[in-house]
Scaffold this active site. Structure first.
Site, PDB file in Angstrom:
ATOM      1  N   HIS A  83      -0.259  -9.074  -8.348  1.00 42.60           N
ATOM      2  CA  HIS A  83       0.568  -8.030  -7.744  1.00 42.60           C
ATOM      3  C   HIS A  83       2.041  -8.221  -8.090  1.00 42.60           C
ATOM      4  O   HIS A  83       2.508  -9.347  -8.262  1.00 42.60           O
ATOM      5  CB  HIS A  83       0.383  -8.032  -6.220  1.00 42.60           C
ATOM      6  CG  HIS A  83      -0.957  -7.545  -5.771  1.00 42.60           C
ATOM      7  ND1 HIS A  83      -2.046  -8.383  -5.657  1.00 42.60           N
ATOM      8  CD2 HIS A  83      -1.387  -6.304  -5.424  1.00 42.60           C
ATOM      9  CE1 HIS A  83      -3.083  -7.674  -5.252  1.00 42.60           C
ATOM     10  NE2 HIS A  83      -2.721  -6.410  -5.104  1.00 42.60           N
ATOM     11  N   GLU A 131       5.245  -0.887   4.997  1.00 39.33           N
ATOM     12  CA  GLU A 131       6.391   0.000   5.164  1.00 39.33           C
ATOM     13  C   GLU A 131       6.833   0.058   6.627  1.00 39.33           C
ATOM     14  O   GLU A 131       6.052  -0.190   7.536  1.00 39.33           O
ATOM     15  CB  GLU A 131       6.025   1.431   4.716  1.00 39.33           C
ATOM     16  CG  GLU A 131       5.717   1.571   3.251  1.00 39.33           C
ATOM     17  CD  GLU A 131       4.392   0.918   2.865  1.00 39.33           C
ATOM     18  OE1 GLU A 131       3.460   0.913   3.691  1.00 39.33           O
ATOM     19  OE2 GLU A 131       4.318   0.402   1.730  1.00 39.33           O
ATOM     20  N   ASN A 147      -6.334   1.448   6.248  1.00 31.72           N
ATOM     21  CA  ASN A 147      -5.537   1.568   7.481  1.00 31.72           C
ATOM     22  C   ASN A 147      -4.687   2.830   7.382  1.00 31.72           C
ATOM     23  O   ASN A 147      -4.403   3.307   6.288  1.00 31.72           O
ATOM     24  CB  ASN A 147      -4.619   0.338   7.646  1.00 31.72           C
ATOM     25  CG  ASN A 147      -3.664   0.194   6.452  1.00 31.72           C
ATOM     26  OD1 ASN A 147      -4.046  -0.298   5.391  1.00 31.72           O
ATOM     27  ND2 ASN A 147      -2.441   0.647   6.620  1.00 31.72           N
TER      28      ASN A 147
HETATM   29  I1  8IG Z   1      -4.879  -2.424   2.168  1.00 27.24           I
HETATM   30  O1  8IG Z   1      -0.264   0.415   4.633  1.00 27.24           O
HETATM   31  C1  8IG Z   1      -3.034  -1.705   2.252  1.00 27.24           C
HETATM   32  N1  8IG Z   1      -2.210  -1.853   1.238  1.00 27.24           N
HETATM   33  N2  8IG Z   1       2.177  -0.370   0.838  1.00 27.24           N
HETATM   34  N3  8IG Z   1       0.940   0.023   2.763  1.00 27.24           N
HETATM   35  C2  8IG Z   1       1.046  -0.500   1.504  1.00 27.24           C
HETATM   36  N4  8IG Z   1       0.058  -1.139   0.917  1.00 27.24           N
HETATM   37  C3  8IG Z   1      -1.086  -1.255   1.607  1.00 27.24           C
HETATM   38  C4  8IG Z   1      -1.265  -0.749   2.895  1.00 27.24           C
HETATM   39  C5  8IG Z   1      -0.184  -0.072   3.499  1.00 27.24           C
HETATM   40  N5  8IG Z   1      -2.513  -1.043   3.284  1.00 27.24           N
END
Ligand code: 8IG
Length: 276
Positions: free
Chosen positions: A98, A197, A239
């Site tokens: 990442h 965020e 989520n």
């Molecule tokens: I799994 O809510 C996952 N990856 N930026 N925001 C961001 N990346 C994520 C999220 C999220 N959930």
């Protein structure tokens, strides 16, 4: 973190040459000279590999030039060569680096460039992500129609101008929707992370046209297109993004939602890949 020498960290090195070396490693270690399709498995998508066909070889990614040690538990560091019932060679990448790891964009997109050097003409990118679109619910897969790259980074180096008009190949999206007509298409916003965020950032993402927020796929998709590949992107909403859901976000919750949805979306992904 342990000592980790990586040729990609030499600024004078050519990342495409390192990708060709990696593809040669891959061919030697798997016994498979070329692959047709590459598939990066994100959170929640891991079970798809078993459903795709016969696993010909599984190798630790760290044996292949340029690949990094996995940063996170639950991100299995393997590369797997699969032969599907119709004879397609699929390279399954279970070793994602990442951008938030801070090793630079070259390492982030090395698996994509390696797949291209191994012959793959289709790059399937999957991820777990947060839902911004209020109609989305956890456990639901969404096709990526387009993206907004909010990382302020690019995998392209120098004056390399690449057209991204149809980055997420329309033909591949159509094939996915024939397999599952209920699949919605959304715009993926990549943030740098690794923090989630704020609610204000999630509102901004929605206002500028985002449906999904994540930390991985946009940079990989750009590198895939630079390499001439067609791209298919799929997000699992694990989520609702911050502020859309009223309770705080937890990584455990994300993993749990992924596990619950895994059988359904893995079947979907295997069927889509066989139809590509
Ligand atoms: I799994 O809510 C996952 N990856 N930026 N925001 C961001 N990346 C994520 C999220 C999220 N959930």
């Amino acid at each position: 973190m342990s000592h980790d020498d990586n040729p990609l960290d030499d600024p004078g090195a050519d990342p495409f040459e390192i990708a060709r070396t990696a593809a040669a490693d891959l061919a030697r270690l798997t016994g498979v000279d070329r692959h047709d399709i590459a598939l990066t498995l994100g959170s929640g998508w891991g079970k798809a590999a078993e459903l795709l066909g016969q696993t010909v070889a599984t190798i630790p990614a760290t044996e292949v030039t340029g690949f990094s040690r996995p940063a996170l538990e639950g991100h299995v560091g393997t590369l797997r060569s699969i032969l599907t019932p119709t004879g397609k060679r699929v390279l399954v990448i279970g070793a994602r680096t990442h951008f938030y790891e801070g090793h630079g964009v070259r390492r982030v997109v090395h698996s994509v460039r390696t797949a291209a050097a191994a012959g793959a003409t289709i790059m399937v990118l999957t991820n777990g992500a947060g839902g911004v679109n209020p109609s989305y619910t956890p456990g639901r897969p969404v096709l990526i129609r387009d993206h907004i790259n909010l990382t302020a980074a690019s995998p392209l180096e120098g004056a390399t101008f690449v057209d991204l008009t149809d980055l997420y190949t329309p033909r591949l999206r159509e094939i996915a929707r024939t397999i599952d007509p209920t699949l919605d298409e959304g715009v993926y916003c990549q943030f740098r992370g690794p923090h989630y965020e704020t609610p204000a950032e999630v509102r901004m993402a929605g206002i500028i046209g985002g449906d999904i927020v994540g930390m991985s796929t946009a940079l990989e998709a750009i590198a895939a297109r630079e390499a001439g590949m067609d791209v298919l992107g799929l997000s699992l909403i694990t989520n609702l993004a911050a502020g859309i859901q009223t309770t705080p976000l937890s990584h455990d919750e994300v993993l749990e939602a992924g596990k619950a949805a895994e059988p359904v979306i893995s079947r979907l992904l295997a069927d889509v890949v066989e139809a590509l």
